[in-house]
Write an enzyme that holds these catalytic residues in place. Structure first.
Site: not given
Length: 1036
Positions: A104, A107, A205
């Site tokens: 993640h 990314e 997040e």
């Protein structure tokens, strides 16, 4: 963006239909892309690739071309289809073995600059240099995907170049890792005396993601059911583990996973394949050699006996019953998803077991009254190498866990014994037929998501798309063996030892414990630092701040020009005729592929004020309680057999020229195959004339489900709730929107769900029916093929003649009503028989906007912040300038301040059609500081510190939304709902083109400055001592 597979399990065809199939009827030009693709020969060499397979897929109107790259072994699938919204994606199998969130964070970080495009954050910059219809990146449990779509060939090449360079040749700078992943930094980076704290976009997040109890449950379910390999960890990152990730580990993960030999390329649409292959080979793949891959996920070892786990979560402050907040589910491991037909069968079986009031588990669990709704991740989940099926309840008492387990076992036994009614199977197969015909504007994106998991584990993506042959085989199996499905239930559910019971209950101290563990992790990190380390952290913090504040030269990035935007928009043709005497019906002929789309809009002007708060509930239950001679089960069956769904939703439609004027009403929407149009219209007649409001027990069930869904939706949509609340006191329509869809509505539903006697609410439904379900103030619309229109006219006429009218004329509740005819349509087409749609708008000449500041205290570790400003309506020339300004402020100021520096997952500015200018943040560690950033953004806009290039980029970004493709089913809707003609939209388009530097600084001063227009604020988030001490805030 972390995309966890949890939540509601969707059947494959439902997942596919989120992108809605785009077929065509105009045959003469429709098949060029498919026919061109059929010319390729197996074994043919094209730009370093070899064609392996060419397959027509007529049920989806496409041709599939499979290729492989000669040097690297990279796999490629091209789906040729006559759709101008072309899509590219590249996906890598990413299989982490810990919960640091490495795929993640990677990314996020690869999109922060690459060899050819070394500027910071090319991904976000390209959002403003392109006309893309979609740009994003997703981290799933076992793959990472980078998709984009656009209708412009030059734009496709530009974006492809940026995406290839980002994924294969990223800079992966340490400062970008700090910003996007995690870092230790002083609370105030400029002051080394302030405490050190954890910061980072992914860190925040994921803290936000795990405020959602459904997500906590789904994540644990996958981790515990598939414990042997990558599915036992959190691919997005556990906030307590993310600070263990190092920059070196990130770079190593890229080197081993982001290689062409581990990549799958996908393109879709009507652009030529050769161009894509040439660019991908030359810009990326030619620079690599084949590499042996070690990313495969081994099969999960099957258990020899069932297992059970208990977990905890945070309390739900909006739960309808504090004593009933436990969730339990029973889950079964299923076969490998690469067995396409078995997966298809189990998907359908799952739908039969859980979907709708006629399904066995709905009857046994939902109607037991034990809980509020199905457990998260219910149904078939095909996102992991081996699929699983899960079923259970949320909102139960802890003592009922055992009862739910027994009900699941008993229901499985009953299904094995009794099987399924033929009508239910037919209804499901009918649903698939509709979903293959129903068209959408983003079908490429739906397809790439649909095939991703199966292809990721070396399944055949083309076989997956051949639904027609799978349906044929399914019918054959059923015909040859009537117990085909019962035997599957016995095999995979009754006799399956790989069975998990997971229960979750709230712990009042959950968030305190999470905070405590984070504090301990922080202390452990800080205590291990030497004085030199601390000095370095301080200096790095300053360096990052300098980088973030520095003007960015993005000239290395490709860009379209404003001159690349089409100067005019295509106009939509439709006719308006009067039916049943005086009811306007808009007929819009479209290539709908044999589908008919019907809508009716009915005014709420005469509805008494006391009934308003329960209008959304009335809409939600109207098609679910039975009608005419049908009880609610029979009605659900008929809706599934004869339609693609019937929905009823309240709408508040702003006027285009007056801020204090709006239209209020309810929209009835449905779709069906042409052959079923009479049946669908008959169902609407029965719902309007003879709705059933007697089913008290079923009504209770629906109320609990609605309240639960609203409560569960807040962590994902907190910024929308904040904006709705903040706009409540700025316009009369804002007040009504908050009543219908804001926190006010969440509270109303919580109160109703808590009532021991629900009869008083049930008795209000017939009263609403009396004011709403008649032809007094109604208009209708039909989108269908030209050949179908005569039949549609006949059926709509019959429907309207059947629907009653009020015996006496009812007066509007609000005294000021304005009658407003819609503008005449293209080439006078809207003036057939001299008729027009006359909209009856409510206006409030005495309305005075006022400031309100609301803080909803919720047990979240992050905030959702909204500030709204009353500006001007759509038809005012300043609206176009404010629209561009919102995009400019987002891209050039707020993104840096709120996401990069502040660490929020998202933030920006937007302008609604109704003239409310909104500044917002999402999953934000800050609140008051973010409001200060909003103030700085307004000062920045007023100062005019932006260039013509910045303005042009903002225009490109706005036009990519304005010109996003519209599905045939939705053409003409702006006219039907909002009274916007294509001429008005073209005039607005010209105003957007004409926006200049002077106009932008002018509207900044005129509307956004303090004392110029009314501002209102709202925050959803944790307790805040500063706000609590400020008497100007209302604490909820």
């Amino acid at each position: 963006m972390w995309r966890f597979s949890g939540r509601r399990g969707l059947c494959a065809v439902q997942r596919l239909s989120c992108g809605r199939v785009r077929h065509r009827v105009w045959r003469e030009k429709s098949d060029q892309a498919c026919e061109r693709a059929l010319q390729y020969k197996v074994g043919e060499k094209i730009h370093g690739f070899t064609v392996n397979q060419v397959t027509p897929v007529p049920e989806l109107f496409l041709t599939a071309v499979k290729l492989s790259h000669d040097n690297t072994g990279a796999r490629y699938l091209h789906l040729a289809r006559e759709d101008k919204n072309n899509l590219f994606s590249v996906q890598f199998r990413t299989t982490p073995m810990d919960s640091t969130g490495v795929p993640h964070v990677l990314e996020h970080t690869v999109l922060c600059g690459s060899q050819k495009y070394p500027c910071r954050d090319p991904f976000f910059k390209m959002l403003n240099r392109s006309l893309s219809t979609f740009m994003n990146a997703f981290t799933a449990s076992d793959y990472t995907m980078y998709p984009f779509s656009t209708q412009n060939p030059k734009d496709f090449q530009n974006l492809l170049s940026v995406y290839l360079d980002a994924t294969f040749f990223p800079c992966l700078r340490e400062l970008d890792f700090w910003q996007e992943g995690w870092r230790l930094e002083h609370e105030n980076p400029s002051d080394p005396q302030t405490p050190l704290t954890f910061k980072g976009v992914v860190f925040n997040e994921m803290k936000g993601a795990f405020t959602d109890n459904e997500r906590i449950f789904s994540q644990h379910l996958q981790n515990k059911l598939l414990p042997d390999h990558t599915y036992s960890v959190v691919s997005g990152g556990d906030p307590l583990c993310i600070p263990e990730l190092t920059w070196e580990q990130l770079k190593q993960f890229h080197a081993t996973h982001y290689h062409p030999s581990n990549a799958r390329f996908f393109t879709y649409g009507n652009f030529q394949l050769e161009g894509h292959l040439k660019q991908i080979h030359e810009e990326a793949l030619s620079k690599f050699q084949k590499m042996e891959q070690s990313t495969a996920v081994p099969a999960q070892k099957h258990w020899n006996k069932p297992r059970e786990f208990h977990i905890t979560c945070g309390p739900d402050s909006l739960a309808t019953d504090t004593a009933k907040q436990t969730t339990v589910s029973v889950s079964f491991l299923l076969p490998d998803i690469t067995d396409t037909f078995e997966a298809f069968t189990l998907n359908l079986l799952s739908s039969l077991l859980i979907t709708g009031p006629n399904s066995p588990f709905y009857k046994a669990l939902i109607e037991s009254g034990l809980g509020t709704d199905f457990s998260p991740d219910v149904g078939y989940n095909g996102y992991t190498r081996e699929a699983y099926f899960s079923v259970g309840l949320q909102g139960i008492a802890e003592k009922d866990v055992k009862t739910v387990r027994e009900l699941v076992d008993r229901t499985i036994e009953e299904v094995i014994e009794k099987g399924f009614e033929d009508d239910r199977i037919e209804a499901l197969l009918h649903k698939i037929e509709i979903q293959m015909k129903h068209q959408s504007a983003s079908f490429g994106l739906a397809l790439t998501s649909y095939i991703a998991s199966c292809w990721n584990h070396d399944g055949d993506p083309v076989e997956l798309l051949q639904m027609g042959s799978q349906l044929t085989k399914f019918r054959k199996c059923l015909k040859e063996n009537p117990k085909f499905l019962q035997e599957k239930v016995e095999q995979y559910f009754k006799n399956n030892q790989h069975k998990l019971t997971l229960s979750m209950k709230p712990d009042d101290g959950y968030y305190e414990k999470q905070t405590q563990m984070e504090t301990e992790k922080l202390e452990q990190k800080v205590n291990s630092l030497s004085q030199a380390d601390k000095q370095q952290i301080y200096e790095k913090g300053l360096e990052l701040q300098t980088q973030q504040s520095k003007h960015q030269d993005a000239s290395c990035l490709p860009a379209l020009k404003v001159s690349d935007i089409e100067p005019t928009m295509p106009f939509t043709k439709f006719d308006i005729t009067l039916a049943a005497g005086d009811i306007p019906v808009q007929y819009c002929p479209q290539p709908t592929n044999g589908m008919v789309y019907f809508r009716a809009f009915s005014s709420l002007n005469t509805l008494p004020e006391d009934l308003r708060p329960i209008v959304p509930l009335f809409c939600s239950v109207l098609t679910k309680l039975g009608c005419g001679i049908l009880n609610y089960r029979e009605q659900a069956q008929q809706i599934e057999l004869k339609t693609g769904g019937m929905t009823v939703t309240p709408h508040v439609l702003p006027d285009d020229s007056q801020l204090d004027t709006y239209e209020q009403g309810v929209l009835f929407s449905s779709l069906c195959l042409e052959r079923n149009l009479p049946d669908m219209m008959h169902l609407w007649s029965e719902i309007f004339n003879n709705p059933c409001f007697e089913e008290e027990e079923h009504f209770k069930v629906l109320v609990k489900m609605t309240a639960q869904e609203l409560s569960n939706g807040i962590p994902d949509s907190g910024h929308l709730y904040a904006a709705l609340r903040a706009s409540k006191t700025l316009t009369p329509s804002g007040d009504l929107q908050e009543t219908f869809g804001g926190m006010d509505q969440v509270k109303v539903m919580k109160r109703i769900a808590e009532m021991t006697d629900i009869k008083p609410i049930l008795r209000k439904l017939p009263r609403i029916k009396k004011y709403l379900l008649n032809c007094d103030n109604m208009r209708c619309s039909v989108n269908a093929t030209p050949q179908q229109m005569p039949q549609a006219e006949k059926e709509v006429e019959n429907f309207l003649r059947n629907v009653g009218r009020s015996k006496k004329e009812r007066k509007p509740v609000r005294p000021h009503i304005v009658e407003k005819p819609t503008p005449s349509g293209p080439s006078g087409g809207a003036h057939v028989n001299g008729s027009q749609i006359i909209r009856k708008l409510v206006t409030d000449p005495t309305f005075k906007p006022c400031q309100m500041k609301t803080h909803f205290v919720l047990p979240f570790p992050v905030n959702y912040v909204g500030e709204c400003v009353r500006t001007v309506p759509y038809a005012n020339p300043d609206h176009a300038s404010l629209k561009i300004l919102a995009r400019l402020m987002t891209a050039k100021f707020l993104h840096t301040e709120i996401r990069e520096k502040g660490g929020a997952y998202g933030g920006g500015a937007k302008l609604t059609h109704s003239g409310i200018f909104t500044l917002y943040s999402y999953r934000d560690p800050n609140s008051i500081e973010t409001l200060q950033s909003f103030g700085k953004a307004i000062d920045w806009a007023k100062s005019g510190k932006f260039t013509q290039q910045d303005i042009d980029e903002a225009k490109l970004s706005v036009f990519s939304a304005v010109d996003s493709p519209v599905a045939p089913s939705d053409k003409g809707m702006d006219h039907f709902l909002y009274g916007l003609s294509d001429e008005m939209k073209q005039a607005y388009r010209e105003q957007l083109f004409a926006v200049s530097h002077d106009k932008l600084t002018s509207v900044s001063h005129k509307y956004l400055g303090i004392g110029k227009s009314t501002h209102s604020l709202a925050i959803l988030g944790p307790e805040n001592s500063k706000i609590a001490k400020d008497p100007s805030w209302i604490i909820r």
